[in-house]
Design an enzyme around this catalytic site. Sequence first.
Site, PDB file in Angstrom:
ATOM      1  N   GLY A  48       1.062   2.410  -3.797  1.00  0.00           N
ATOM      2  CA  GLY A  48       1.957   2.381  -4.949  1.00  0.00           C
ATOM      3  C   GLY A  48       2.222   3.753  -5.532  1.00  0.00           C
ATOM      4  N   CYS A  49       1.632   4.766  -4.935  1.00  0.00           N
ATOM      5  CA  CYS A  49       1.844   6.140  -5.395  1.00  0.00           C
ATOM      6  C   CYS A  49       2.906   6.795  -4.510  1.00  0.00           C
ATOM      7  CB  CYS A  49       0.552   6.946  -5.321  1.00  0.00           C
ATOM      8  SG  CYS A  49      -0.722   6.361  -6.448  1.00  0.00           S
TER       9      CYS A  49
END
Length: 143
Positions: A48-49
């Site tokens: 999710g980064c």
Amino acid sequence: MLPPIHTIIENFELIEDWEERYSYVMELGRAMPPLPADKHSEANRVHGCESQVWLDSHLDTAQDPPRVRLLGDSDSSITRGLVAIMIAIYDTKPPDAILATNGLDVFKQLDFGNHISSKRAGGLRAMDERIHREARKLVQPAQ
């Protein structure tokens, strides 16, 4: 060595220019202890980064109460600094204190909401969720 989170907050309050704040964030990333090469694993990768981020956690039972120890890294200088701030918020806290803390509130206090991309904001949420998930895992065996 990373300064405590209250010192980071105080330093941010002294720096008004965002270019200088970003320089300070990158400085924090450089001050963070290195993550051993074997910890750069898929199991430690934070999904999710925007950049690649790894977080490793373990419970230090030599202290009473036991405390969570965190190490992290990123392939981006700015993101590595954001990881450093997240670690400064949570490192050496007992798992229940981590669960009672919202690290994103610190980033709001530092006014990051207006100065980072939505993808980086999503990455901060992913890191915060990951740290909370790991703290829950560390608490559950004791219950």
